[in-house]
Design an enzyme around this catalytic site. Structure first.
Site, PDB file in Angstrom:
ATOM      1  N   GLU A  12       0.822  -1.201   0.000  1.00 57.42           N
ATOM      2  CA  GLU A  12       0.000   0.000   0.000  1.00 57.42           C
ATOM      3  C   GLU A  12       0.859   1.255   0.000  1.00 57.42           C
ATOM      4  OE1 GLU A  12      -3.625  -2.030   2.608  1.00 57.42           O
ATOM      5  OE2 GLU A  12      -1.856  -1.187   3.594  1.00 57.42           O
ATOM      6  N   ASP A 182     -11.275  -7.801  -1.424  1.00 61.89           N
ATOM      7  CA  ASP A 182     -11.883  -9.125  -1.465  1.00 61.89           C
ATOM      8  C   ASP A 182     -13.222  -9.079  -0.736  1.00 61.89           C
ATOM      9  OD1 ASP A 182     -10.955 -10.688   1.478  1.00 61.89           O
ATOM     10  OD2 ASP A 182     -10.095  -8.777   0.919  1.00 61.89           O
TER      11      ASP A 182
END
Length: 220
Positions: A12, A182
């Site tokens: 990230e 997800d």
């Protein structure tokens, strides 16, 4: 306006650091989990003195209308693994640290700016509850347990509520801005999560960049 962005992982950090070159925007990695998140937020507040802090990165999504690469903006946040019991205080809710709010609210101005951005964005944004706990949710059973306590939750992560608590105690405006990597209730082995990083993560964090730029522009 000085804006601090806190992420949990190197993946990230690499995505977001490449998007910012302003001295008024600091992107830092705190590490995974609630303790790391709180320590990272406090360090950023002490050293950078931001006018606002954003928790960014990815999260598991929940809801029939939520898909991978959608954005979940935290209108409010709670812990999914916090329970203080009823022996001392029978008013404390599941997910609440005794003596603190049952849910931490996103800063109203930041939330309003995110809502403005969402009205003309080319990505789908969901506003609602983000829940946080020290558990990577890789089974449907664990997700069902969490949603059993928080059926309205839009996202599940491992840092945002701890950063929100730290910001609350320091009186620093906060919001969480997470990309859905997800959907645990539609996945059985975290394959969606791994596929996210392999194939679709590269452009996902542009939404955070757009949001931060809108904050800075509004202050000019």
């Amino acid at each position: 306006m000085k804006i601090g962005i806190i992420v949990a992982m190197d993946k990230e950090l690499q995505q977001l650091q490449s998007l910012f070159n302003s001295e008024n925007v600091m992107v830092r990695k705190c590490g995974i989990g609630k303790v790391n998140a709180a320590l990272g937020a406090q360090q950023m507040i002490n050293e950078f003195h931001p006018d606002a802090i954003i928790s960014s990165g990815c999260a598991g999504g929940n809801g029939d209308d939520i898909n991978v690469q959608d954005i979940v903006v935290s209108a409010e946040l709670a812990y999914h693994d916090m329970y203080c019991g009823t022996a001392i205080d029978n008013t404390t809710q599941y997910g609440q640290v005794q003596g603190l709010p049952a849910r931490f609210k996103a800063d109203p101005w930041l939330l309003g700016k995110a809502q403005e951005l969402a009205t003309h964005a080319d990505f789908k944004t969901h506003f609602g509850l983000t829940v946080t706990g020290d558990w990577f949710v890789d089974t449907k059973e664990k997700m069902r347990e969490i949603i059993g306590h928080f059926p309205e939750a839009k996202a599940v992560d491992m840092e945002s509520c701890a950063i929100a608590q730290t910001c609350y105690l320091n009186k620093v405006p906060f919001i969480s801005f997470r990309v859905v990597s997800d959907i645990p209730l539609r996945d059985t082995d975290a394959s969606q999560y791994h596929n996210f990083w392999d194939t679709v993560a590269e452009h996902s964090f542009m939404t955070t960049k757009t949001f931060v730029e809108s904050l800075i522009k509004s202050e000019e």
